[in-house]
Design a protein around this motif. Structure first.
Motif, PDB file in Angstrom:
ATOM      1  N   ARG A 115       0.825  -1.206   0.000  1.00 55.73           N
ATOM      2  CA  ARG A 115       0.000   0.000   0.000  1.00 55.73           C
ATOM      3  C   ARG A 115       0.864   1.263   0.000  1.00 55.73           C
ATOM      4  O   ARG A 115       0.470   2.279  -0.559  1.00 55.73           O
ATOM      5  N   ASP A 116       2.054   1.196   0.616  1.00 56.00           N
ATOM      6  CA  ASP A 116       2.950   2.349   0.626  1.00 56.00           C
ATOM      7  C   ASP A 116       3.457   2.652  -0.784  1.00 56.00           C
ATOM      8  O   ASP A 116       3.558   3.819  -1.188  1.00 56.00           O
ATOM      9  N   LEU A 117       3.783   1.591  -1.527  1.00 59.18           N
ATOM     10  CA  LEU A 117       4.288   1.770  -2.887  1.00 59.18           C
ATOM     11  C   LEU A 117       3.222   2.409  -3.770  1.00 59.18           C
ATOM     12  O   LEU A 117       3.511   3.312  -4.564  1.00 59.18           O
ATOM     13  N   VAL A 118       1.992   1.957  -3.636  1.00 65.04           N
ATOM     14  CA  VAL A 118       0.912   2.525  -4.441  1.00 65.04           C
ATOM     15  C   VAL A 118       0.654   3.970  -4.042  1.00 65.04           C
ATOM     16  O   VAL A 118       0.416   4.836  -4.890  1.00 65.04           O
ATOM     17  N   ARG A 119       0.730   4.272  -2.753  1.00 63.75           N
ATOM     18  CA  ARG A 119       0.492   5.650  -2.311  1.00 63.75           C
ATOM     19  C   ARG A 119       1.574   6.585  -2.842  1.00 63.75           C
ATOM     20  O   ARG A 119       1.291   7.750  -3.150  1.00 63.75           O
ATOM     21  N   LEU A 120       2.801   6.099  -2.983  1.00 68.02           N
ATOM     22  CA  LEU A 120       3.846   6.916  -3.594  1.00 68.02           C
ATOM     23  C   LEU A 120       3.455   7.300  -5.017  1.00 68.02           C
ATOM     24  O   LEU A 120       3.697   8.417  -5.462  1.00 68.02           O
ATOM     25  N   GLY A 121       2.862   6.352  -5.741  1.00 70.45           N
ATOM     26  CA  GLY A 121       2.391   6.664  -7.091  1.00 70.45           C
ATOM     27  C   GLY A 121       1.253   7.652  -7.084  1.00 70.45           C
ATOM     28  O   GLY A 121       1.114   8.458  -8.007  1.00 70.45           O
ATOM     29  N   LEU A 122       0.436   7.606  -6.045  1.00 71.94           N
ATOM     30  CA  LEU A 122      -0.714   8.490  -5.945  1.00 71.94           C
ATOM     31  C   LEU A 122      -0.309   9.920  -5.617  1.00 71.94           C
ATOM     32  O   LEU A 122      -0.866  10.881  -6.148  1.00 71.94           O
ATOM     33  N   GLU A 123       0.672  10.103  -4.752  1.00 72.65           N
ATOM     34  CA  GLU A 123       1.017  11.432  -4.251  1.00 72.65           C
ATOM     35  C   GLU A 123       2.405  11.910  -4.655  1.00 72.65           C
ATOM     36  O   GLU A 123       2.735  13.072  -4.439  1.00 72.65           O
ATOM     37  N   ARG A 138      -8.546   5.171   0.916  1.00 70.93           N
ATOM     38  CA  ARG A 138      -9.628   4.589   0.123  1.00 70.93           C
ATOM     39  C   ARG A 138      -9.196   4.400  -1.329  1.00 70.93           C
ATOM     40  O   ARG A 138      -9.457   3.350  -1.932  1.00 70.93           O
ATOM     41  N   ARG A 139      -8.524   5.416  -1.884  1.00 70.93           N
ATOM     42  CA  ARG A 139      -8.084   5.319  -3.272  1.00 70.93           C
ATOM     43  C   ARG A 139      -7.037   4.218  -3.432  1.00 70.93           C
ATOM     44  O   ARG A 139      -7.068   3.456  -4.406  1.00 70.93           O
ATOM     45  N   VAL A 140      -6.090   4.119  -2.494  1.00 70.98           N
ATOM     46  CA  VAL A 140      -5.064   3.076  -2.556  1.00 70.98           C
ATOM     47  C   VAL A 140      -5.711   1.698  -2.508  1.00 70.98           C
ATOM     48  O   VAL A 140      -5.341   0.797  -3.271  1.00 70.98           O
ATOM     49  N   GLU A 141      -6.697   1.528  -1.635  1.00 78.67           N
ATOM     50  CA  GLU A 141      -7.343   0.224  -1.531  1.00 78.67           C
ATOM     51  C   GLU A 141      -8.157  -0.092  -2.785  1.00 78.67           C
ATOM     52  O   GLU A 141      -8.242  -1.254  -3.201  1.00 78.67           O
ATOM     53  N   GLU A 142      -8.739   0.921  -3.403  1.00 80.26           N
ATOM     54  CA  GLU A 142      -9.457   0.708  -4.665  1.00 80.26           C
ATOM     55  C   GLU A 142      -8.499   0.218  -5.745  1.00 80.26           C
ATOM     56  O   GLU A 142      -8.820  -0.693  -6.515  1.00 80.26           O
ATOM     57  N   LEU A 143      -7.319   0.836  -5.808  1.00 82.23           N
ATOM     58  CA  LEU A 143      -6.323   0.444  -6.812  1.00 82.23           C
ATOM     59  C   LEU A 143      -5.818  -0.967  -6.566  1.00 82.23           C
ATOM     60  O   LEU A 143      -5.697  -1.771  -7.496  1.00 82.23           O
ATOM     61  N   LEU A 144      -5.505  -1.278  -5.311  1.00 83.99           N
ATOM     62  CA  LEU A 144      -5.031  -2.624  -4.976  1.00 83.99           C
ATOM     63  C   LEU A 144      -6.103  -3.664  -5.266  1.00 83.99           C
ATOM     64  O   LEU A 144      -5.814  -4.755  -5.776  1.00 83.99           O
ATOM     65  N   ASP A 145      -7.347  -3.336  -4.965  1.00 82.27           N
ATOM     66  CA  ASP A 145      -8.442  -4.262  -5.222  1.00 82.27           C
ATOM     67  C   ASP A 145      -8.624  -4.483  -6.716  1.00 82.27           C
ATOM     68  O   ASP A 145      -8.904  -5.602  -7.163  1.00 82.27           O
ATOM     69  N   ALA A 146      -8.433  -3.429  -7.494  1.00 82.10           N
ATOM     70  CA  ALA A 146      -8.614  -3.529  -8.946  1.00 82.10           C
ATOM     71  C   ALA A 146      -7.631  -4.503  -9.585  1.00 82.10           C
ATOM     72  O   ALA A 146      -7.936  -5.109 -10.615  1.00 82.10           O
ATOM     73  N   ARG A 169       2.882  -2.949  -8.880  1.00 76.32           N
ATOM     74  CA  ARG A 169       3.454  -1.923  -9.754  1.00 76.32           C
ATOM     75  C   ARG A 169       2.425  -1.419 -10.766  1.00 76.32           C
ATOM     76  O   ARG A 169       2.421  -0.237 -11.127  1.00 76.32           O
ATOM     77  N   VAL A 170       1.573  -2.315 -11.235  1.00 76.71           N
ATOM     78  CA  VAL A 170       0.507  -1.875 -12.138  1.00 76.71           C
ATOM     79  C   VAL A 170      -0.437  -0.935 -11.399  1.00 76.71           C
ATOM     80  O   VAL A 170      -0.842   0.115 -11.921  1.00 76.71           O
ATOM     81  N   ALA A 171      -0.788  -1.284 -10.162  1.00 75.30           N
ATOM     82  CA  ALA A 171      -1.644  -0.408  -9.361  1.00 75.30           C
ATOM     83  C   ALA A 171      -0.988   0.950  -9.153  1.00 75.30           C
ATOM     84  O   ALA A 171      -1.645   1.997  -9.238  1.00 75.30           O
ATOM     85  N   GLN A 172       0.306   0.953  -8.890  1.00 77.19           N
ATOM     86  CA  GLN A 172       1.031   2.220  -8.707  1.00 77.19           C
ATOM     87  C   GLN A 172       0.986   3.054  -9.978  1.00 77.19           C
ATOM     88  O   GLN A 172       0.787   4.278  -9.933  1.00 77.19           O
ATOM     89  N   ALA A 173       1.166   2.395 -11.137  1.00 77.85           N
ATOM     90  CA  ALA A 173       1.169   3.120 -12.408  1.00 77.85           C
ATOM     91  C   ALA A 173      -0.196   3.707 -12.731  1.00 77.85           C
ATOM     92  O   ALA A 173      -0.292   4.718 -13.438  1.00 77.85           O
ATOM     93  N   LEU A 174      -1.258   3.089 -12.208  1.00 78.22           N
ATOM     94  CA  LEU A 174      -2.615   3.557 -12.488  1.00 78.22           C
ATOM     95  C   LEU A 174      -3.092   4.597 -11.478  1.00 78.22           C
ATOM     96  O   LEU A 174      -4.209   5.119 -11.603  1.00 78.22           O
ATOM     97  N   ALA A 175      -2.257   4.920 -10.493  1.00 82.21           N
ATOM     98  CA  ALA A 175      -2.686   5.765  -9.383  1.00 82.21           C
ATOM     99  C   ALA A 175      -3.153   7.144  -9.826  1.00 82.21           C
ATOM    100  O   ALA A 175      -4.063   7.721  -9.236  1.00 82.21           O
TER     101      ALA A 175
END
Length: 294
Positions: A115-123, A138-146, A169-175
């Protein structure tokens, strides 16, 4: 088939066209050339990629596949020609592009969670006020769930398998909800099941959001289903067209300088090449026209 210098474009499939086929290109190259010193990777490349299109970029090592992505990311200037991404120079389109880098195993002691890696992509590239903690979570969990990675959201990334890391990494790229998604060898070191999983994740994204995908890979078969077109780089030249026109015995045999057989099995294209019939054509170690970069 499109050849060097051709501007012809194939229509998109019905599930991604929907008016998008007439939309302005999100990626445009005209007369593009890239060389390192006297070594020419490719030249006279004319290419347009439309919203929702899945372009598979194939070719042997050293043919300039990753370098093409570097050009689109604004990290590598062209030797000649013109390139734009979303109607602007590539370096000004960063926030509208997602990028899945080559697979690199992380040390097991890495404390960064999925979740930290995806949040880095988000912010990490976000302008203005950051999202509130609840909204970001919420957004990070939506991406991970996707991407099917929510069950290991709190697991350190270094403890995840290669396939699980690629999902993250795909979730991070879609953030940032990108309009263009660039994927650099995302299937490396993955078994067949995980290759298909990652490819399906990317393909679903382009269908759902109209995201243009440029997918660099050595693994031919997993991308032939979702790919609308193939850009095949080899020996300083290229071929562009639908997979069934580019991925043929005649074309691949000419590019590799050895016999490569392309057959259909259960409606899918299968590439078989000597001397190792079990390996995709790109893993044969052969060089186009008997020369060129390894």
């Amino acid at each position: 088939m499109e050849h060097t210098g051709s501007l012809a474009r194939q229509p998109l499939p019905a599930e991604v066209a929907g008016g998008v086929d007439d939309a302005p290109p999100v990626i445009s190259l005209r007369g593009a050339a890239l060389a390192y010193g006297d070594r020419m990777l490719w030249r006279d490349l004319d290419l347009e990629v439309r919203p929702g299109e899945f372009l598979a970029v194939l070719g042997p090592n050293g043919s300039g596949k990753t370098s093409l992505l570097r050009v689109l990311l604004g990290r590598q200037p062209l030797t000649a020609g013109y390139v734009s991404v979303l109607g602007r120079p590539p370096h000004r389109a960063g926030g509208l592009m997602g990028y899945v880098p080559q697979q690199k195993s992380l040390p097991a002691h890495t404390l960064l969670r999925a979740r930290d890696l995806v949040r880095l992509g988000l912010e990490g590239r976000r302008w203005g006020l950051p999202l509130g903690r609840r909204a970001a979570r919420r957004r990070v969990e939506e991406l991970l769930d996707a991407v099917g990675a929510l069950p290991y959201a709190d697991v350190p990334v270094g403890l995840l398998s290669g396939g699980e890391q690629q999902r993250v990494r795909v979730a991070q790229a879609l953030a940032t909800d990108p309009r263009v998604l660039l994927c650099d060898e995302p299937l490396l070191s993955l078994d067949l099941q995980h290759q298909r999983t990652v490819t399906d994740l990317v393909a679903r994204r382009r269908r759902a959001a109209g995201t243009a995908v440029v997918f660099v890979t050595h693994e031919i078969n997993p991308v032939l289903g979702p790919a609308d077109r193939v850009l095949y780089l080899a020996g300083g030249g290229f071929r562009i067209g639908p997979p069934e026109q580019v991925m043929t015995t005649a074309v691949l045999s000419e590019l590799y300088g050895i016999q490569v057989d392309v057959v259909r099995v259960r409606g899918r294209i299968v590439v078989v090449g000597a001397p190792d019939a079990a390996a995709p054509a790109h893993h044969l170690g052969a060089r186009p026209n008997g020369g060129g970069p390894p």
